[in-house]
Design a protein around this motif. Sequence first.
Motif, PDB file in Angstrom:
ATOM      1  N   ILE A   2       0.884  -1.158   0.000  1.00  0.00           N
ATOM      2  CA  ILE A   2       0.000   0.000   0.000  1.00  0.00           C
ATOM      3  C   ILE A   2       0.922   1.207   0.000  1.00  0.00           C
ATOM      4  O   ILE A   2       1.864   1.273   0.787  1.00  0.00           O
ATOM      5  N   ALA A   3       0.666   2.158  -0.870  1.00  0.00           N
ATOM      6  CA  ALA A   3       1.428   3.404  -0.918  1.00  0.00           C
ATOM      7  C   ALA A   3       0.424   4.528  -1.162  1.00  0.00           C
ATOM      8  O   ALA A   3      -0.067   4.686  -2.278  1.00  0.00           O
ATOM      9  N   LEU A   4       0.102   5.250  -0.101  1.00  0.00           N
ATOM     10  CA  LEU A   4      -0.919   6.297  -0.169  1.00  0.00           C
ATOM     11  C   LEU A   4      -0.414   7.572   0.479  1.00  0.00           C
ATOM     12  O   LEU A   4       0.492   7.541   1.318  1.00  0.00           O
ATOM     13  N   PRO A   5      -1.048   8.704   0.125  1.00  0.00           N
ATOM     14  CA  PRO A   5      -0.646   9.965   0.742  1.00  0.00           C
ATOM     15  C   PRO A   5      -1.064  10.043   2.213  1.00  0.00           C
ATOM     16  O   PRO A   5      -2.146   9.572   2.580  1.00  0.00           O
ATOM     17  N   ASN A   6      -0.183  10.666   3.016  1.00  0.00           N
ATOM     18  CA  ASN A   6      -0.542  10.920   4.407  1.00  0.00           C
ATOM     19  C   ASN A   6      -1.313  12.238   4.495  1.00  0.00           C
ATOM     20  O   ASN A   6      -1.695  12.808   3.464  1.00  0.00           O
ATOM     21  N   ILE A  12       3.294   7.452   1.906  1.00  0.00           N
ATOM     22  CA  ILE A  12       3.815   6.569   2.945  1.00  0.00           C
ATOM     23  C   ILE A  12       3.514   5.139   2.486  1.00  0.00           C
ATOM     24  O   ILE A  12       2.371   4.804   2.204  1.00  0.00           O
ATOM     25  N   LYS A  13       4.554   4.329   2.417  1.00  0.00           N
ATOM     26  CA  LYS A  13       4.397   2.942   1.990  1.00  0.00           C
ATOM     27  C   LYS A  13       4.295   2.026   3.206  1.00  0.00           C
ATOM     28  O   LYS A  13       5.005   2.229   4.200  1.00  0.00           O
ATOM     29  N   LEU A  14       3.447   1.020   3.100  1.00  0.00           N
ATOM     30  CA  LEU A  14       3.378   0.004   4.135  1.00  0.00           C
ATOM     31  C   LEU A  14       4.748  -0.640   4.329  1.00  0.00           C
ATOM     32  O   LEU A  14       5.174  -0.904   5.456  1.00  0.00           O
ATOM     33  N   SER A  15       5.468  -0.850   3.240  1.00  0.00           N
ATOM     34  CA  SER A  15       6.786  -1.492   3.317  1.00  0.00           C
ATOM     35  C   SER A  15       7.803  -0.647   4.093  1.00  0.00           C
ATOM     36  O   SER A  15       8.825  -1.175   4.542  1.00  0.00           O
ATOM     37  N   ASP A  16       7.529   0.642   4.284  1.00  0.00           N
ATOM     38  CA  ASP A  16       8.406   1.476   5.109  1.00  0.00           C
ATOM     39  C   ASP A  16       8.443   0.975   6.553  1.00  0.00           C
ATOM     40  O   ASP A  16       9.369   1.294   7.302  1.00  0.00           O
ATOM     41  N   LEU A  17       7.435   0.205   6.954  1.00  0.00           N
ATOM     42  CA  LEU A  17       7.336  -0.298   8.323  1.00  0.00           C
ATOM     43  C   LEU A  17       7.848  -1.736   8.453  1.00  0.00           C
ATOM     44  O   LEU A  17       7.707  -2.348   9.512  1.00  0.00           O
ATOM     45  N   ARG A  18       8.435  -2.277   7.386  1.00  0.00           N
ATOM     46  CA  ARG A  18       8.984  -3.638   7.412  1.00  0.00           C
ATOM     47  C   ARG A  18       9.946  -3.755   8.586  1.00  0.00           C
ATOM     48  O   ARG A  18      10.673  -2.829   8.906  1.00  0.00           O
ATOM     49  N   GLY A  19       9.919  -4.907   9.231  1.00  0.00           N
ATOM     50  CA  GLY A  19      10.754  -5.119  10.396  1.00  0.00           C
ATOM     51  C   GLY A  19      10.000  -4.921  11.705  1.00  0.00           C
ATOM     52  O   GLY A  19      10.514  -5.211  12.771  1.00  0.00           O
ATOM     53  N   LYS A  20       8.771  -4.432  11.599  1.00  0.00           N
ATOM     54  CA  LYS A  20       7.925  -4.240  12.769  1.00  0.00           C
ATOM     55  C   LYS A  20       6.660  -5.070  12.621  1.00  0.00           C
ATOM     56  O   LYS A  20       6.283  -5.444  11.515  1.00  0.00           O
ATOM     57  N   GLY A  52       8.281  -2.603  19.084  1.00  0.00           N
ATOM     58  CA  GLY A  52       8.304  -2.887  17.649  1.00  0.00           C
ATOM     59  C   GLY A  52       6.940  -2.986  17.000  1.00  0.00           C
ATOM     60  O   GLY A  52       6.808  -3.566  15.922  1.00  0.00           O
ATOM     61  N   PHE A  53       5.912  -2.402  17.621  1.00  0.00           N
ATOM     62  CA  PHE A  53       4.550  -2.427  17.078  1.00  0.00           C
ATOM     63  C   PHE A  53       4.236  -1.087  16.433  1.00  0.00           C
ATOM     64  O   PHE A  53       4.502  -0.033  17.006  1.00  0.00           O
ATOM     65  N   GLU A  54       3.676  -1.114  15.231  1.00  0.00           N
ATOM     66  CA  GLU A  54       3.280   0.094  14.514  1.00  0.00           C
ATOM     67  C   GLU A  54       1.864  -0.056  14.001  1.00  0.00           C
ATOM     68  O   GLU A  54       1.344  -1.167  13.900  1.00  0.00           O
ATOM     69  N   ILE A  55       1.271   1.062  13.677  1.00  0.00           N
ATOM     70  CA  ILE A  55      -0.069   1.078  13.102  1.00  0.00           C
ATOM     71  C   ILE A  55      -0.021   1.843  11.783  1.00  0.00           C
ATOM     72  O   ILE A  55       0.604   2.905  11.699  1.00  0.00           O
ATOM     73  N   TYR A  56      -0.669   1.273  10.779  1.00  0.00           N
ATOM     74  CA  TYR A  56      -0.792   1.897   9.459  1.00  0.00           C
ATOM     75  C   TYR A  56      -2.282   2.080   9.225  1.00  0.00           C
ATOM     76  O   TYR A  56      -2.991   1.126   8.902  1.00  0.00           O
ATOM     77  N   ALA A  82       1.589   7.025  10.658  1.00  0.00           N
ATOM     78  CA  ALA A  82       1.148   6.474   9.377  1.00  0.00           C
ATOM     79  C   ALA A  82      -0.376   6.528   9.225  1.00  0.00           C
ATOM     80  O   ALA A  82      -1.077   5.535   9.388  1.00  0.00           O
ATOM     81  N   HIS A  83      -0.875   7.726   8.932  1.00  0.00           N
ATOM     82  CA  HIS A  83      -2.287   7.936   8.593  1.00  0.00           C
ATOM     83  C   HIS A  83      -2.334   8.241   7.106  1.00  0.00           C
ATOM     84  O   HIS A  83      -1.776   9.248   6.666  1.00  0.00           O
ATOM     85  N   VAL A  84      -2.981   7.361   6.341  1.00  0.00           N
ATOM     86  CA  VAL A  84      -2.986   7.529   4.894  1.00  0.00           C
ATOM     87  C   VAL A  84      -4.398   7.395   4.328  1.00  0.00           C
ATOM     88  O   VAL A  84      -5.266   6.771   4.940  1.00  0.00           O
ATOM     89  N   SER A  85      -4.591   7.987   3.161  1.00  0.00           N
ATOM     90  CA  SER A  85      -5.858   7.845   2.445  1.00  0.00           C
ATOM     91  C   SER A  85      -5.722   8.415   1.044  1.00  0.00           C
ATOM     92  O   SER A  85      -5.050   9.428   0.843  1.00  0.00           O
ATOM     93  N   ASP A  86      -6.391   7.763   0.096  1.00  0.00           N
ATOM     94  CA  ASP A  86      -6.495   8.347  -1.240  1.00  0.00           C
ATOM     95  C   ASP A  86      -7.767   9.194  -1.331  1.00  0.00           C
ATOM     96  O   ASP A  86      -8.057   9.760  -2.371  1.00  0.00           O
ATOM     97  N   LEU A  87      -8.517   9.257  -0.224  1.00  0.00           N
ATOM     98  CA  LEU A  87      -9.738  10.057  -0.104  1.00  0.00           C
ATOM     99  C   LEU A  87     -10.769   9.702  -1.174  1.00  0.00           C
ATOM    100  O   LEU A  87     -11.494  10.557  -1.668  1.00  0.00           O
ATOM    101  N   LYS A  88     -10.847   8.401  -1.477  1.00  0.00           N
ATOM    102  CA  LYS A  88     -11.812   7.914  -2.465  1.00  0.00           C
ATOM    103  C   LYS A  88     -12.908   7.068  -1.833  1.00  0.00           C
ATOM    104  O   LYS A  88     -13.633   6.363  -2.530  1.00  0.00           O
ATOM    105  N   GLY A  89     -12.999   7.082  -0.501  1.00  0.00           N
ATOM    106  CA  GLY A  89     -14.045   6.321   0.176  1.00  0.00           C
ATOM    107  C   GLY A  89     -13.940   4.842  -0.132  1.00  0.00           C
ATOM    108  O   GLY A  89     -12.853   4.255  -0.122  1.00  0.00           O
ATOM    109  N   TRP A  90     -15.096   4.238  -0.423  1.00  0.00           N
ATOM    110  CA  TRP A  90     -15.132   2.803  -0.724  1.00  0.00           C
ATOM    111  C   TRP A  90     -14.438   2.457  -2.037  1.00  0.00           C
ATOM    112  O   TRP A  90     -14.207   1.291  -2.330  1.00  0.00           O
ATOM    113  N   ASN A  91     -14.091   3.459  -2.837  1.00  0.00           N
ATOM    114  CA  ASN A  91     -13.367   3.220  -4.080  1.00  0.00           C
ATOM    115  C   ASN A  91     -11.855   3.200  -3.882  1.00  0.00           C
ATOM    116  O   ASN A  91     -11.104   3.196  -4.855  1.00  0.00           O
ATOM    117  N   SER A  92     -11.421   3.176  -2.639  1.00  0.00           N
ATOM    118  CA  SER A  92      -9.999   3.127  -2.325  1.00  0.00           C
ATOM    119  C   SER A  92      -9.365   1.872  -2.930  1.00  0.00           C
ATOM    120  O   SER A  92      -9.855   0.757  -2.757  1.00  0.00           O
TER     121      SER A  92
END
Length: 135
Positions: A2-6, A12-20, A52-56, A82-92
């Motif tokens: 997942i790579a969405l705007p904050n 912000i990419k989900l993979s940025d949190l790899r290792g957690k 080592g716990f994170e939330i996306y 890591a708060h992200v959204s494409d602001l497309k609602g259910w069309n995300s």
Amino acid sequence: EIALPNVDGEIIKLSDLRGKVVLIDFWASWCGPCRKENPNVVKAYKKYNEAGFEIYSVSLDKASAKGKWLAAIEQDGLIWDAHVSDLKGWNSAAAADYGVRSIPFTLLIDAEGKVIKSNLRGAALENELKSIFGF
């Protein structure tokens, strides 16, 4: 991936949190059950983040409700970055990729990005994190 705007428009990419251990949390400001679950998520974050716990958090708010999304983050004390959204609602695209049909919807993933469990809430989330982190 997942790579969405904050909230500031930065990707912000989900993979940025790899290792957690990461809780992917699909929610929205207008979702009553999501907002009721937020105190449990905040409590888990405060307890396990240093271990080592994170939330996306992926919001299913629409562009017309961006202000409500930002207000909900503040009002509910969602203190992680890591708060992200494409602001497309259910069309995300992220919601479609992960088969999200209702919210709140969560996926707990391990440090390698593999799904551990889904739809953990309240005591179930706490119990799973306790078994992972040992406290």
